[in-house]
Design a protein around this motif. Structure first.
Motif, mmCIF file in Angstrom:
data_model
loop_
_atom_site.group_PDB
_atom_site.id
_atom_site.type_symbol
_atom_site.label_atom_id
_atom_site.label_comp_id
_atom_site.label_asym_id
_atom_site.label_seq_id
_atom_site.Cartn_x
_atom_site.Cartn_y
_atom_site.Cartn_z
ATOM 1 N N LEU A 103 0.861 -1.132 -0.023
ATOM 2 C CA LEU A 103 -0.120 0.038 0.020
ATOM 3 C C LEU A 103 0.846 1.202 0.031
ATOM 4 N N PHE A 104 0.339 2.366 -0.524
ATOM 5 C CA PHE A 104 0.952 3.753 -0.401
ATOM 6 C C PHE A 104 0.744 4.407 0.968
ATOM 7 N N ASN A 105 1.978 4.415 1.438
ATOM 8 C CA ASN A 105 1.748 4.898 3.059
ATOM 9 C C ASN A 105 1.379 6.455 3.068
ATOM 10 N N ASN A 106 1.491 7.226 2.081
ATOM 11 C CA ASN A 106 1.244 8.763 2.065
ATOM 12 C C ASN A 106 -0.186 8.838 1.589
ATOM 13 N N LEU A 107 -0.836 7.733 1.346
ATOM 14 C CA LEU A 107 -2.293 8.083 0.647
ATOM 15 C C LEU A 107 -3.282 7.112 1.691
ATOM 16 N N ASN A 108 -4.537 7.770 2.087
ATOM 17 C CA ASN A 108 -5.383 7.203 2.712
ATOM 18 C C ASN A 108 -6.095 5.664 2.018
ATOM 19 N N VAL A 109 -6.952 5.218 2.796
ATOM 20 C CA VAL A 109 -7.299 3.817 2.031
ATOM 21 C C VAL A 109 -7.994 4.241 0.767
ATOM 22 N N MET A 110 -8.905 5.168 0.829
ATOM 23 C CA MET A 110 -9.602 5.778 -0.286
ATOM 24 C C MET A 110 -8.664 6.172 -1.574
ATOM 25 N N GLY A 111 -7.551 6.567 -1.282
ATOM 26 C CA GLY A 111 -6.641 7.341 -2.194
ATOM 27 C C GLY A 111 -5.965 5.889 -2.800
ATOM 28 N N ASN A 112 -5.605 4.987 -1.846
ATOM 29 C CA ASN A 112 -4.915 3.659 -2.408
ATOM 30 C C ASN A 112 -6.025 3.028 -3.379
ATOM 31 N N MET A 113 -7.126 3.026 -3.108
ATOM 32 C CA MET A 113 -8.348 2.327 -3.750
ATOM 33 C C MET A 113 -8.528 2.873 -5.362
ATOM 34 N N THR A 114 -8.270 4.348 -5.296
ATOM 35 C CA THR A 114 -8.683 4.930 -6.489
ATOM 36 C C THR A 114 -7.611 5.455 -7.260
ATOM 37 N N LEU A 115 -6.474 5.193 -6.999
ATOM 38 C CA LEU A 115 -5.260 5.927 -7.721
ATOM 39 C C LEU A 115 -5.246 5.174 -8.994
ATOM 40 N N ALA A 116 -5.072 3.969 -9.227
ATOM 41 C CA ALA A 116 -4.975 3.212 -10.339
ATOM 42 C C ALA A 116 -6.352 3.371 -11.281
ATOM 43 N N PRO A 117 -7.545 3.135 -10.920
ATOM 44 C CA PRO A 117 -8.634 3.273 -11.885
ATOM 45 C C PRO A 117 -8.789 4.986 -12.103
ATOM 46 N N MET A 118 -8.279 5.881 -11.568
ATOM 47 C CA MET A 118 -8.315 6.961 -11.887
ATOM 48 C C MET A 118 -7.413 7.497 -12.938
ATOM 49 N N GLU A 119 -6.199 7.026 -12.719
ATOM 50 C CA GLU A 119 -5.200 7.224 -13.793
ATOM 51 C C GLU A 119 -5.266 6.583 -15.075
ATOM 52 N N LEU A 120 -6.169 5.392 -14.937
ATOM 53 C CA LEU A 120 -6.394 4.825 -16.348
ATOM 54 C C LEU A 120 -7.816 5.076 -16.667
ATOM 55 N N LYS A 121 -8.281 6.012 -16.123
ATOM 56 C CA LYS A 121 -9.772 6.532 -16.642
ATOM 57 C C LYS A 121 -10.647 5.736 -16.735
ATOM 58 N N ARG A 122 -11.046 4.948 -15.659
ATOM 59 C CA ARG A 122 -11.927 3.810 -15.656
ATOM 60 C C ARG A 122 -13.367 4.329 -15.057
ATOM 61 N N GLY A 123 -13.737 5.608 -15.132
ATOM 62 C CA GLY A 123 -14.974 6.159 -14.962
ATOM 63 C C GLY A 123 -14.468 7.653 -14.234
ATOM 64 N N THR A 124 -15.561 8.251 -13.962
ATOM 65 C CA THR A 124 -15.629 9.556 -13.328
ATOM 66 C C THR A 124 -15.151 9.391 -11.756
ATOM 67 N N LYS A 125 -14.527 10.624 -11.215
ATOM 68 C CA LYS A 125 -14.031 10.337 -10.052
ATOM 69 C C LYS A 125 -15.228 9.880 -9.029
ATOM 70 N N GLY A 126 -16.531 10.385 -9.117
ATOM 71 C CA GLY A 126 -17.491 9.935 -8.230
ATOM 72 C C GLY A 126 -17.860 8.473 -8.456
ATOM 73 N N GLN A 127 -17.761 8.100 -9.679
ATOM 74 C CA GLN A 127 -18.099 6.390 -9.963
ATOM 75 C C GLN A 127 -16.953 5.721 -9.272
ATOM 76 N N ILE A 128 -15.905 5.790 -9.429
ATOM 77 C CA ILE A 128 -14.681 5.075 -9.075
ATOM 78 C C ILE A 128 -14.762 5.000 -7.406
ATOM 79 N N GLU A 129 -14.966 6.584 -6.991
ATOM 80 C CA GLU A 129 -15.164 6.170 -5.388
ATOM 81 C C GLU A 129 -16.291 5.523 -4.882
ATOM 82 N N GLU A 130 -17.221 5.650 -5.536
ATOM 83 C CA GLU A 130 -18.616 4.924 -4.964
ATOM 84 C C GLU A 130 -18.286 3.216 -5.254
ATOM 85 N N LYS A 131 -17.667 2.891 -6.412
ATOM 86 C CA LYS A 131 -17.154 1.502 -6.599
ATOM 87 C C LYS A 131 -16.206 1.173 -5.446
ATOM 88 N N ALA A 132 -15.182 1.883 -5.178
ATOM 89 C CA ALA A 132 -14.112 1.868 -4.064
ATOM 90 C C ALA A 132 -15.107 1.503 -2.637
#
Length: 249
Positions: free
Chosen positions: A97-126
């Motif tokens: 895990l990335f120690n400088n990111l909280n759990v939500m940040g760890n969960m959403t980093l890769a899907p956000m970078e790869l544009k797997r949805g909007t920020k809201g969609q990715i956070e809801e899935k997380a």
């Protein structure tokens, strides 16, 4: 080369060496959709190297690995390789895990970078995935505030956030205190019952007995024996398997 449609992973004549040291020798195995394969063996038997070859974290020295009909050894480009890899989740012994990111940040980093949805969609899935692993209330926590078992459950949820078809687990409980092992194994059991294709390197014989469709025993870089859990664990045919199980059972 096309495998039949329900073969998720086709490995033939796989070899891996580090310099002059041959770590994997002539590995041949087909893993079908929804199958849970548990890989057992002593330290240094090649189990983790085999797992890391399946998503090309290790370069392959020889042989073929076909994932969902696509050749992962001879990919034409890094992009093609990353496309295949994006369907393979990997969970490591030490969480990563990335120690400088909280759990939500760890969960959403890769899907956000790869544009797997909007920020809201990715956070809801997380949040749904965190709920699935029993950690919905930990989305704002940092890894340093979590127990080992919680970190590993976040790592599993993070891998699932990429919608993988295949999950690889490299000794997911061996860095945990004994009382935390159960909470991670229960998440893995649920995944297996939901039909996820899984390859699990572990020392947890109970998990192998209860959840595996097939047990593979490796030693010296070879697959020494494989079969149904009750065959390999209760009635092993190879003396090397017998010796290993006598020490761990």
């Amino acid at each position: 080369m096309e495998s039949n449609k329900n073969t998720k992973i086709h490995v033939s004549n796989l070899e891996k060496s580090f310099g002059k040291l041959l770590v994997l020798r002539d590995i041949n195995i087909d893993i079908t959709e929804g199958e849970v394969v548990v890989v057992l063996g002593p330290s240094g038997s090649g189990k983790s190297t085999f797992l890391r070859c399946l998503n090309r974290l290790e370069e392959v020295t020889g042989g073929d690995i076909i994932i969902d009909g696509q050749d992962i050894v001879n990919c034409k480009s890094e992009k093609d390789l990353n496309d295949i890899r994006s369907h393979i989740g990997m969970v490591f012994q030490h969480f990563h895990l990335f120690n400088n990111l909280n759990v939500m940040g760890n969960m959403t980093l890769a899907p956000m970078e790869l544009k797997r949805g909007t920020k809201g969609q990715i956070e809801e899935k997380a949040m749904k995935l965190l709920d699935r692993v029993g950690l919905k209330d930990k989305s704002d926590a940092y890894p340093s505030q979590l127990s080992g078992g919680q970190k590993q459950r976040v790592a599993i949820a993070r891998a699932l956030a990429m919608n993988p078809d295949i999950m690889l687990f490299d000794e997911p409980t061996s860095a945990l205190d004994p009382e935390m092992v159960g909470e991670v194994l229960s998440v893995m059991k649920k995944l297996a019952s939901d039909g996820m294709t899984m390859v699990v390197v572990t020392h947890e014989i109970g998990f192998a007995r209860e959840v595996a469709d097939r047990v593979v025993f490796m030693d010296g870089g070879y697959i020494v024996e494989e079969g149904l859990p009750e065959e390999v664990l209760e009635n092993p045919k190879n003396q090397r398997t017998v010796d290993f199980l006598s020490k761990v059972l």
